[in-house]
Design a protein around this motif. Structure first.
Motif, PDB file in Angstrom:
ATOM      1  N   HIS A  72      17.466   0.319   7.123  1.00  0.00           N
ATOM      2  CA  HIS A  72      18.067   0.347   5.784  1.00  0.00           C
ATOM      3  C   HIS A  72      17.144  -0.157   4.687  1.00  0.00           C
ATOM      4  O   HIS A  72      17.483  -0.079   3.503  1.00  0.00           O
ATOM      5  CB  HIS A  72      19.347  -0.504   5.767  1.00  0.00           C
ATOM      6  N   GLY A  73      15.988  -0.683   5.056  1.00  0.00           N
ATOM      7  CA  GLY A  73      15.099  -1.231   4.053  1.00  0.00           C
ATOM      8  C   GLY A  73      15.507  -2.647   3.656  1.00  0.00           C
ATOM      9  O   GLY A  73      16.413  -3.253   4.241  1.00  0.00           O
ATOM     10  N   ARG A  74      14.844  -3.178   2.620  1.00  0.00           N
ATOM     11  CA  ARG A  74      15.129  -4.531   2.166  1.00  0.00           C
ATOM     12  C   ARG A  74      16.090  -4.509   0.985  1.00  0.00           C
ATOM     13  O   ARG A  74      15.997  -3.645   0.114  1.00  0.00           O
ATOM     14  CB  ARG A  74      13.828  -5.239   1.764  1.00  0.00           C
ATOM     15  N   PRO A  75      16.998  -5.493   0.947  1.00  0.00           N
ATOM     16  CA  PRO A  75      17.928  -5.552  -0.193  1.00  0.00           C
ATOM     17  C   PRO A  75      17.177  -5.831  -1.488  1.00  0.00           C
ATOM     18  O   PRO A  75      16.272  -6.670  -1.536  1.00  0.00           O
ATOM     19  CB  PRO A  75      18.858  -6.705   0.170  1.00  0.00           C
ATOM     20  N   ARG A  76      17.571  -5.117  -2.549  1.00  0.00           N
ATOM     21  CA  ARG A  76      16.944  -5.285  -3.852  1.00  0.00           C
ATOM     22  C   ARG A  76      18.010  -5.618  -4.888  1.00  0.00           C
ATOM     23  O   ARG A  76      19.174  -5.247  -4.758  1.00  0.00           O
ATOM     24  CB  ARG A  76      16.232  -3.990  -4.274  1.00  0.00           C
ATOM     25  N   THR A  77      17.552  -6.328  -5.919  1.00  0.00           N
ATOM     26  CA  THR A  77      18.442  -6.595  -7.048  1.00  0.00           C
ATOM     27  C   THR A  77      18.529  -5.347  -7.912  1.00  0.00           C
ATOM     28  O   THR A  77      17.797  -4.361  -7.707  1.00  0.00           O
ATOM     29  CB  THR A  77      17.918  -7.767  -7.887  1.00  0.00           C
ATOM     30  N   VAL A  78      19.399  -5.379  -8.901  1.00  0.00           N
ATOM     31  CA  VAL A  78      19.526  -4.252  -9.828  1.00  0.00           C
ATOM     32  C   VAL A  78      18.205  -3.999 -10.532  1.00  0.00           C
ATOM     33  O   VAL A  78      17.823  -2.849 -10.819  1.00  0.00           O
ATOM     34  CB  VAL A  78      20.652  -4.512 -10.848  1.00  0.00           C
ATOM     35  N   ARG A  84      17.485 -12.390  -1.966  1.00  0.00           N
ATOM     36  CA  ARG A  84      17.271 -13.482  -1.004  1.00  0.00           C
ATOM     37  C   ARG A  84      18.602 -13.859  -0.342  1.00  0.00           C
ATOM     38  O   ARG A  84      19.667 -13.574  -0.882  1.00  0.00           O
ATOM     39  CB  ARG A  84      16.701 -14.706  -1.718  1.00  0.00           C
ATOM     40  N   PHE A  85      18.510 -14.505   0.800  1.00  0.00           N
ATOM     41  CA  PHE A  85      19.712 -15.024   1.454  1.00  0.00           C
ATOM     42  C   PHE A  85      19.394 -16.403   2.041  1.00  0.00           C
ATOM     43  O   PHE A  85      18.235 -16.734   2.291  1.00  0.00           O
ATOM     44  CB  PHE A  85      20.214 -14.079   2.551  1.00  0.00           C
ATOM     45  N   ALA A  86      20.430 -17.184   2.220  1.00  0.00           N
ATOM     46  CA  ALA A  86      20.304 -18.491   2.867  1.00  0.00           C
ATOM     47  C   ALA A  86      21.441 -18.659   3.863  1.00  0.00           C
ATOM     48  O   ALA A  86      22.549 -18.149   3.667  1.00  0.00           O
ATOM     49  CB  ALA A  86      20.325 -19.626   1.842  1.00  0.00           C
ATOM     50  N   LEU A  87      21.154 -19.366   4.946  1.00  0.00           N
ATOM     51  CA  LEU A  87      22.149 -19.660   5.985  1.00  0.00           C
ATOM     52  C   LEU A  87      22.552 -21.123   5.885  1.00  0.00           C
ATOM     53  O   LEU A  87      21.709 -22.004   5.690  1.00  0.00           O
ATOM     54  CB  LEU A  87      21.570 -19.376   7.369  1.00  0.00           C
ATOM     55  N   PHE A  88      23.851 -21.370   6.042  1.00  0.00           N
ATOM     56  CA  PHE A  88      24.383 -22.732   5.899  1.00  0.00           C
ATOM     57  C   PHE A  88      25.217 -23.090   7.124  1.00  0.00           C
ATOM     58  O   PHE A  88      26.005 -22.277   7.622  1.00  0.00           O
ATOM     59  CB  PHE A  88      25.245 -22.846   4.641  1.00  0.00           C
ATOM     60  N   GLY A 114      23.255  -5.381  -5.377  1.00  0.00           N
ATOM     61  CA  GLY A 114      22.273  -4.316  -5.463  1.00  0.00           C
ATOM     62  C   GLY A 114      22.349  -3.464  -4.209  1.00  0.00           C
ATOM     63  O   GLY A 114      23.361  -3.469  -3.496  1.00  0.00           O
ATOM     64  N   VAL A 115      21.260  -2.705  -3.909  1.00  0.00           N
ATOM     65  CA  VAL A 115      21.235  -1.853  -2.732  1.00  0.00           C
ATOM     66  C   VAL A 115      19.894  -2.028  -2.037  1.00  0.00           C
ATOM     67  O   VAL A 115      18.914  -2.497  -2.623  1.00  0.00           O
ATOM     68  CB  VAL A 115      21.447  -0.367  -3.100  1.00  0.00           C
ATOM     69  N   THR A 116      19.835  -1.603  -0.781  1.00  0.00           N
ATOM     70  CA  THR A 116      18.586  -1.676  -0.024  1.00  0.00           C
ATOM     71  C   THR A 116      17.690  -0.496  -0.395  1.00  0.00           C
ATOM     72  O   THR A 116      18.143   0.518  -0.933  1.00  0.00           O
ATOM     73  CB  THR A 116      18.868  -1.668   1.483  1.00  0.00           C
ATOM     74  N   ASP A 117      16.420  -0.620  -0.036  1.00  0.00           N
ATOM     75  CA  ASP A 117      15.443   0.389  -0.453  1.00  0.00           C
ATOM     76  C   ASP A 117      14.965   1.264   0.698  1.00  0.00           C
ATOM     77  O   ASP A 117      13.898   1.882   0.622  1.00  0.00           O
ATOM     78  CB  ASP A 117      14.246  -0.289  -1.129  1.00  0.00           C
ATOM     79  N   GLY A 118      15.716   1.356   1.793  1.00  0.00           N
ATOM     80  CA  GLY A 118      15.270   2.099   2.961  1.00  0.00           C
ATOM     81  C   GLY A 118      15.823   3.502   3.041  1.00  0.00           C
ATOM     82  O   GLY A 118      16.509   3.980   2.129  1.00  0.00           O
ATOM     83  N   PRO A 121      20.220   3.712   2.655  1.00  0.00           N
ATOM     84  CA  PRO A 121      20.539   2.608   1.742  1.00  0.00           C
ATOM     85  C   PRO A 121      21.950   2.063   1.978  1.00  0.00           C
ATOM     86  O   PRO A 121      22.889   2.804   2.310  1.00  0.00           O
ATOM     87  CB  PRO A 121      20.421   3.246   0.351  1.00  0.00           C
ATOM     88  N   LEU A 122      22.058   0.759   1.826  1.00  0.00           N
ATOM     89  CA  LEU A 122      23.344   0.073   1.922  1.00  0.00           C
ATOM     90  C   LEU A 122      23.518  -0.842   0.722  1.00  0.00           C
ATOM     91  O   LEU A 122      22.536  -1.367   0.169  1.00  0.00           O
ATOM     92  CB  LEU A 122      23.415  -0.786   3.195  1.00  0.00           C
ATOM     93  N   ASP A 123      24.754  -1.032   0.340  1.00  0.00           N
ATOM     94  CA  ASP A 123      25.065  -2.068  -0.639  1.00  0.00           C
ATOM     95  C   ASP A 123      24.621  -3.417  -0.066  1.00  0.00           C
ATOM     96  O   ASP A 123      24.743  -3.672   1.141  1.00  0.00           O
ATOM     97  CB  ASP A 123      26.575  -2.050  -0.916  1.00  0.00           C
ATOM     98  N   ASN A 124      24.087  -4.309  -0.907  1.00  0.00           N
ATOM     99  CA  ASN A 124      23.594  -5.605  -0.418  1.00  0.00           C
ATOM    100  C   ASN A 124      24.667  -6.377   0.346  1.00  0.00           C
ATOM    101  O   ASN A 124      24.391  -7.016   1.364  1.00  0.00           O
ATOM    102  CB  ASN A 124      23.083  -6.452  -1.582  1.00  0.00           C
ATOM    103  N   GLY A 125      25.884  -6.346  -0.161  1.00  0.00           N
ATOM    104  CA  GLY A 125      26.960  -7.057   0.524  1.00  0.00           C
ATOM    105  C   GLY A 125      27.183  -6.526   1.921  1.00  0.00           C
ATOM    106  O   GLY A 125      27.389  -7.290   2.873  1.00  0.00           O
ATOM    107  N   GLU A 126      27.135  -5.179   2.075  1.00  0.00           N
ATOM    108  CA  GLU A 126      27.313  -4.584   3.385  1.00  0.00           C
ATOM    109  C   GLU A 126      26.136  -4.927   4.297  1.00  0.00           C
ATOM    110  O   GLU A 126      26.310  -5.229   5.484  1.00  0.00           O
ATOM    111  CB  GLU A 126      27.451  -3.066   3.251  1.00  0.00           C
ATOM    112  N   TYR A 127      24.923  -4.899   3.743  1.00  0.00           N
ATOM    113  CA  TYR A 127      23.727  -5.228   4.524  1.00  0.00           C
ATOM    114  C   TYR A 127      23.804  -6.660   5.067  1.00  0.00           C
ATOM    115  O   TYR A 127      23.596  -6.889   6.270  1.00  0.00           O
ATOM    116  CB  TYR A 127      22.479  -5.054   3.654  1.00  0.00           C
TER     117      TYR A 127
END
Length: 611
Positions: A72-78, A84-88, A114-118, A121-127
């Motif tokens: 799916h590629g990497r998530p991108r902003t608009v 970026r993501f963080a785990l807690f 945003g969406v991924t660049d692969g 493509p997927l919505d960032n939330g779905e990715y």
């Protein structure tokens, strides 16, 4: 070591298998070390488990990310920048307090929509939702709860998206957001464990702003939840190590509430680690030093109990204590490291500690939040009454009448005086539980308790007395028997508290003492001093021996023939010594009788059957 273990795996399936083999091997070694070497040190178990969890979660994230990026590629902003993501970690994982069979409570927060660049493509939330679910899938749990990745603490729970955007995090937990009180409270333990460090630090700062500024926790919502937990999870009169009133959940929740209420004052309170929080609460004067120390002890006890229950049953869910007196209860006590000593079985020691520690937690809650903050109907034991400044009349009467006291008001006053405010207070609390269990089998608990209080007031070292009774329940039973069954014997002991150690020494109590031995001891005791000192020695000797014989009769239930023989031997020994001393007095008119005098016994003494 993990990277070395993964290096030999070439396919994705092999790497997944290698990751879980490493995780299972390390879990086994950590748990084995805790069982063999650590002696119940919960932090010595929690720290390596937490470090392992962080390592495995990040390795799983890296493995999951590779496949998702390929497809799916990497998530991108608009604007086209990389998101970026963080785990807690949350719960025990966030608090660096994992134990045996703990789950891994995880939250993923991503920075931008945003969406991924692969190619697909997927919505960032779905990715990111796929990413966190794949992390959870990759970390296999052999049994439910044992390193099982739990994603339920995300915003909106089961009905919410798997991954949380930064915007959603702010809306959900920010001022006016729909987060429930317990969800806000859970943020106290939120701790960044992986992903982008800057985003992790930013979310922690936002957490501090939302949780520690102002009154962010609705205490009424929290109390309603605890009522439901008790109603649903504590059934049938059993004790649950986690959910019963005064157990682990109450301790953790209410320490966290104090952190929230006072966290604006000092950053030291904004910690996910409960030991650090308790130390800071003490340093800031929110908790007294002794109170903080007691709560640390209670927390360690409950964590050891939960760990031992899970080890014993191999289940993370069943945290009910086995019935007192059952084989499983004895196994649990030994698993926790309790040993037999001076008459107390391991399971008795566990029972006393559970009753004492739950009462300490309930007293802490009442002290800081009021008795109405305790979940469920008013429950408790004698320690609750002693730790409360003003126990409810209903609770006082129910607890004390259940033991057998006819006058609960007087009984509580006796117990409070026995407790006192000295260094012995902490020793007396578990002793009170043991003593009340003993008193419920006595014919007159009220008289026994009142006499015990009178005796305690005469003892020179009350703490040593309490420690002896706590470690030697047979001596405690003998004392309660004396104080309950015979006012004469109780008064004798109170007038002569120095008799206590002697009369309960098995060498003096468990076998009869014959006339010759009694006569020899009394004669030797009377060698020093004049006539008045001699008479005082005779009286003290007679009182001591009457106490010994009466204790053998009432508490050891020796045969009647042995009791009457003991009394007759005592009478004869005293008569012989007194007569011999009188005949030896120079110048006394009866001294002229010399050896021409004899004493004849008649009646019961003549028959050697005094009673």
């Amino acid at each position: 070591r993990l990277r070395e273990h993964l290096a030999g795996a070439t396919t994705r399936e092999e790497r997944e298998q290698a990751l879980n083999e490493f995780k299972d091997r390390e879990l086994f070694l950590i748990d084995l070390d805790a069982i063999v070497h650590q002696g119940g040190d919960v932090r010595a178990l929690a720290e390596p488990l937490t470090a392992l969890a962080e390592l495995v979660v990040n390795a799983a994230a890296e493995l999951a990310q590779e496949e998702l990026v390929r497809r799916h590629g990497r998530p991108r902003t608009v604007g086209g920048l990389e998101a970026r993501f963080a785990l807690f970690g949350l719960g025990k994982f966030g608090g660096a307090a994992l134990g045996y069979a703990s789950d891994i409570e995880l939250l993923l927060v991503y920075s931008d929509n945003g969406v991924t660049d692969g190619p697909q493509p997927l919505d960032n939330g779905e990715y990111y939702g796929l990413l966190v679910r794949e992390i959870a899938r990759l970390i296999r749990a052999k049994r439910e709860g044992i390193f099982h990745v739990d994603l339920r603490l995300r915003p909106y729970g089961h009905s919410g998206p798997w991954a949380c955007s930064l915007e959603s995090f702010c809306r959900y937990y920010g001022p006016g957001g729909p987060a429930h009180a317990v969800e806000r409270l859970a943020l106290v333990r939120l701790r960044a464990v992986g992903g982008d460090e800057d985003l992790g630090a930013q979310v922690e700062r936002l957490r501090d702003e939302y949780v520690y500024r102002g009154r962010s926790i609705n205490l009424a919502e929290l109390r309603e939840l605890r009522e439901r937990q008790v109603a649903e999870k504590v059934k049938g009169g059993g004790y649950n190590a986690k959910f019963s009133p005064g157990a682990l959940v109450d301790l953790e929740y209410d320490v966290q509430v104090l952190q929230v209420l006072h966290g604006h004052r000092d950053p030291r309170l904004r910690t996910p680690r409960i030991h650090e929080a308790l130390a800071a609460l003490s340093e800031l004067g929110v908790l007294g030093a002794e109170e903080s120390r007691q709560l640390v002890g209670a927390y360690v006890f409950f964590r050891r109990l939960v760990n031992s229950l899970r080890m014993l049953r191999g289940s993370a869910q069943d945290l009910f204590l086995p019935p007192l007196g059952s084989i499983e209860h004895a196994h649990l006590a030994r698993r926790m490291g309790y040993e037999r000593g001076d008459g107390l079985e391991p399971e008795q020691r566990l029972h006393l500690d559970f009753e004492t520690q739950t009462a300490i937690v309930r007293a802490f809650i009442e002290r800081h939040f009021g008795r109405e903050a305790l979940p469920g109907r008013p429950e408790g034991n004698v320690v609750d009454l002693l730790l409360s400044s003003a126990p409810p009349v209903e609770l006082r009467d129910r607890v004390l009448r259940r033991i057998g006291f006819r006058d609960p008001v007087r009984a509580l006053l006796n117990l409070q005086r026995l407790t006192g405010n000295g260094a012995w207070r902490e020793v007396f609390l578990p002793l009170a539980v043991l003593a009340c269990d003993t008193l419920r089998h006595m014919p007159d608990p009220d008289r026994a308790l009142n006499n015990w209080e009178r005796l305690a007031a005469e003892l020179p070292d009350i703490e040593a007395h309490y420690r002896t009774l706590l470690s030697q329940p047979r001596r405690l039973a003998i004392l309660m028997g004396i104080c309950s069954d015979s006012q004469f014997l109780a008064d004798t002991l109170i007038r002569h508290p120095e008799f206590w150690e002697w009369v309960t020494d098995p060498r003096n109590l468990c076998a009869p003492r014959r006339r010759a031995a009694l006569r020899a001891e009394l004669w030797e005791m009377g060698q020093a001093g004049g006539a008045l000192a001699w008479l005082d020695t005779v009286r003290r000797f007679r009182h001591r021996e009457m106490l010994r014989i009466g204790t053998r009769d009432l508490c050891l239930r020796v045969p009647l023939e042995e009791v009457t023989a003991d009394l007759s031997d005592l009478a004869e020994a005293v008569l012989e010594c007194v007569l011999e001393r009188a005949l030896a007095e120079p110048g006394a008119p009866w001294a002229r009788a010399g050896r021409a005098l004899c004493v004849l016994a008649m009646g019961k003494l003549g028959g050697a059957e005094l009673n």
